[in-house]
Design an enzyme around this catalytic site. Structure first.
Site, PDB file in Angstrom:
ATOM      1  N   ARG A 282       5.883 -12.946   9.584  1.00 53.70           N
ATOM      2  CA  ARG A 282       6.382 -11.602   9.421  1.00 53.70           C
ATOM      3  C   ARG A 282       7.787 -11.509  10.022  1.00 53.70           C
ATOM      4  O   ARG A 282       8.134 -12.276  10.911  1.00 53.70           O
ATOM      5  CB  ARG A 282       5.418 -10.705  10.202  1.00 53.70           C
ATOM      6  CG  ARG A 282       5.652  -9.256  10.176  1.00 53.70           C
ATOM      7  CD  ARG A 282       4.638  -8.598  11.111  1.00 53.70           C
ATOM      8  NE  ARG A 282       3.405  -8.209  10.423  1.00 53.70           N
ATOM      9  CZ  ARG A 282       3.311  -7.171   9.598  1.00 53.70           C
ATOM     10  NH1 ARG A 282       4.341  -6.427   9.356  1.00 53.70           N
ATOM     11  NH2 ARG A 282       2.160  -6.867   9.029  1.00 53.70           N
TER      12      ARG A 282
ATOM     13  N   LYS B 264       4.830   0.544  10.498  1.00 52.76           N
ATOM     14  CA  LYS B 264       4.796   1.698   9.603  1.00 52.76           C
ATOM     15  C   LYS B 264       4.277   2.926  10.334  1.00 52.76           C
ATOM     16  O   LYS B 264       4.720   4.031  10.101  1.00 52.76           O
ATOM     17  CB  LYS B 264       3.870   1.394   8.426  1.00 52.76           C
ATOM     18  CG  LYS B 264       4.580   1.117   7.107  1.00 52.76           C
ATOM     19  CD  LYS B 264       3.546   1.103   5.992  1.00 52.76           C
ATOM     20  CE  LYS B 264       4.052   0.371   4.760  1.00 52.76           C
ATOM     21  NZ  LYS B 264       3.028   0.305   3.709  1.00 52.76           N
TER      22      LYS B 264
ATOM     23  N   GLU C 227       0.876  -1.166   0.000  1.00 52.13           N
ATOM     24  CA  GLU C 227       0.000   0.000   0.000  1.00 52.13           C
ATOM     25  C   GLU C 227       0.916   1.219   0.000  1.00 52.13           C
ATOM     26  O   GLU C 227       1.840   1.290   0.813  1.00 52.13           O
ATOM     27  CB  GLU C 227      -0.885   0.031   1.255  1.00 52.13           C
ATOM     28  CG  GLU C 227      -1.845   1.220   1.203  1.00 52.13           C
ATOM     29  CD  GLU C 227      -2.641   1.446   2.492  1.00 52.13           C
ATOM     30  OE1 GLU C 227      -2.254   0.881   3.532  1.00 52.13           O
ATOM     31  OE2 GLU C 227      -3.617   2.190   2.436  1.00 52.13           O
TER      32      GLU C 227
END
Length: 563
Positions: free
Chosen positions: A267, A277, A40
């Site tokens: 992850r 983020k 994204e």
RNA sequence: UGACCCAUGGUGUAACUGGUAACACGUCUGAUUUUGGUUCAGAAGAGUCCAGGUUCGAGCCCUGGUGGGUCAACCA
């Protein structure tokens, strides 16, 4: 090196490779492999994304398939073109290419809308007029089923009409949503009539104000995969519970034998490192760091400025592997990966950060000896350099202690040490200023102990870097100022390592010439970075507390020495 | 009193269709014409979360626990 018996064993494969090979041998999707990397554009890529990138592009490469770059831009409130460009640059830097396959979820807004209309017509989606709070209140809990919305059984015509008007901008944000009609009693919360479209009136960074309704992640991702012919949609573990919904939409859409499949992996987490983020954005916005590419950041561009090579990042990812276990990887493994790479590539130079003058009292004045040093002991092809040795040299202040603790192998009164590539010297005296600080160290040298000389094999515990005072004074002063006078109030010394690696400083620092291309392209290795004072920074668990790793490491060293 | 996922040395991973735990990092010794780096040699460190079961044999299969994670955003 592999032992012969190891060669006989098949290389171990991680579970994703096994799944792919099973699909291949089952003849699924016509033996085609196609993956995608779907960021994204709402922030910069970090080391965690590198793990995903290596997998997505790596699997495609390994199985002769393709990997698309797809920007998952379904939420205009968070996204920006600035991020699109940065993301592309970072992927390229890592060494991967998507060729001409650069896609955007926003490219599919039309088809997604059509699909929503199909669902409405089939009675599988409805417009809900309730507020976000009400809908969420009706969701039920993990142990109790949800409540049926009073709007769940609207007629197809009414739903169609309302949805069209939603997209025409007739209604306010938050006033209505489109929901899939699945199962309010499902034990999986994501199946309880998930919202698939919401009204958003802020312009999208690519489509402007064309659309007033935007699809949610769950309604966009699997479909985008489907539109692009993706066979394996690899994502992180937290999307595991979304998979039934992913499959549900694909089932509704499916018209052929082809079907994309979502597989989840763990992850990347790094010790002492902030990876979210949101928090990284906070650091940038609050000015705690100077930008996304601040060398202290765990972003790909931050690592790049810190001196990491793409090879080392890829190697690190290879070392940690892919599983379904929630792992916390040790930064030391990342550092090992750079050292491994840089040790082979990086030219060695001498550097003195905080100079302390050493005068070799029995060495003749006005004499300059040429000392030849290997540029890289591990790679003879990198050649050697000539460094001038004189009566007065600078060593690192940290390399001398007047009252050394036990096991201090560097210079101290009465102690011997080798000046690398030159002689063994012995400290016989020190000079102090009024404040009692040591300003000069007086040594004698043993002429027979020069490297290669008759007494060269005499054992001394320490070997020090040095720089001829006469040849390098200017450079040292400049370095010193740069590091210790030009610091910001917070005490963070934020300096781009590459500033030190311009050919000029390297030349003066090491007393020899270095190829400019090499100097600008090649960072120093870890140990040399430490010498220069800023190999990397360490995030204490809270982002506010940024500390230089060097400080930490020195502290550790001292603790060890004092023990 | 839910669904789904996970569980192997300090850390990260391996162990082919069950055959008796391997590798890397880290740690610790020692060596070296010597960057407390690198390189080299060597060492310590788990019996695979627990309890049963199947089997000649289980880290791998089954059952039940325990522990951890994810999920109830008009974020992705």
């Amino acid at each position: 090196m592999k032992e012969p018996e190891d060669i006989l064993k098949p290389d171990s494969q991680h579970f994703i490779e096994q799944a792919i090979e099973k699909d291949l041998s089952d003849g699924k999707n016509g033996g085609r492999i196609h993956t995608r990397f779907p960021p994204e554009p709402n922030g910069y890529l970090h080391i965690g994304h590198a793990k995903a990138i290596c997998l997505d592009f790596g699997m495609a490469k390994k199985y002769g398939g393709k990997c698309n770059l797809r920007f998952d831009d379904t939420n205009p409130t968070k996204e920006d073109v600035e991020y699109v460009d940065a993301i592309k640059e970072d992927i390229n830097w890592l060494g991967f290419t998507w060729e001409d396959r650069e896609f955007y979820a926003s490219d599919y807004f039309g088809r997604l809308l059509d699909f929503a209309v199909v669902l409405i017509k089939r009675g599988l989606a409805y417009v809900d007029d309730q507020s976000a709070e009400t809908i969420s209140g009706q969701k039920g809990t993990t142990t109790q089923p949800g409540l049926i919305s009073p709007f769940r059984n609207r007629s197809v015509e009414e739903n169609l009409d309302l949805f069209t008007r939603m997209n025409e901008g007739e209604f306010d944000e938050g006033s209505r949503v489109l929901r899939a009609k699945i199962d309010m009693a499902s034990p999986n919360m994501h199946m309880r009539d998930p919202i698939i479209y919401r009204i958003l009136k802020i312009p999208h960074h690519r489509t402007g104000s064309t659309w007033k309704v935007y699809p949610m992640y769950d309604f966009a991702h699997g479909q985008s995969d489907y539109f692009e012919g993706i066979t394996h949609s690899l994502c992180t573990l937290e999307f595991e519970v979304h998979r039934p919904l992913y499959d549900w939409f694909v089932d509704q859409l499916m018209e052929s034998d082809y079907r994309p499949r979502q597989i989840e992996f763990n992850r990347l987490n790094l010790t002492y490192t902030v990876m979210s983020k949101r928090k990284l954005l906070e650091l940038v916005k609050d000015g705690v760091v100077k930008g996304w590419d601040d060398p202290r950041m765990p972003t790909i561009c931050g690592l790049r400025r810190r001196g990491y090579t793409p090879e080392s990042v890829r190697r690190f990812v290879e070392l940690i592997g892919y599983t379904k276990v929630e792992a916390i990887n040790d930064v030391s493994l990342l550092e090992y990966a750079v050292r491994e790479d840089l040790n082979r590539k990086a030219p060695r130079v001498f550097g003195v950060l905080k100079p302390l003058k050493v005068i070799i009292t029995n060495y003749p004045e006005g004499v300059t000896e040429d000392v030849e040093l290997l540029n890289n002991p591990e790679d003879q092809t990198q050649g050697s350099r000539i460094v001038p040795f004189t009566r007065e040299v600078y060593i690192e202040q940290d390399d001398f202690l007047e009252n050394p603790p036990h096991k201090f192998f560097r210079l101290a009164p009465g102690q011997e040490v080798r000046l690398k590539g030159a002689y063994i010297v012995k400290c016989v005296d020190v000079k102090k200023n009024d404040a009692g600080e040591v300003t000069e160290v007086h040594c004698t040298y043993d002429p027979d102990t020069r490297s290669g000389g008759p007494q060269a094999d005499r054992k001394v515990k320490g070997t020090l870097h040095w720089v001829s005072a006469q040849h390098a004074a200017d450079a040292e002063v400049r370095l010193y100022d740069r590091l210790f006078s030009d610091e910001d109030p917070s005490g963070h010394k934020d300096i781009d390592p590459r500033e030190f690696l311009n050919p000029e400083s390297l030349t003066v620092l090491s007393g020899c010439k270095v190829e400019p291309s090499l100097a600008t392209a090649m960072p120093l290795d870890k140990f040399q970075f430490q010498r220069l004072g800023y190999f990397c920074v360490d995030y204490d668990s809270t982002p506010e507390k940024l500390v230089f790793n060097r400080t930490v490491q020195l502290k550790d060293t001292w603790q060890k020495i004092n023990r």
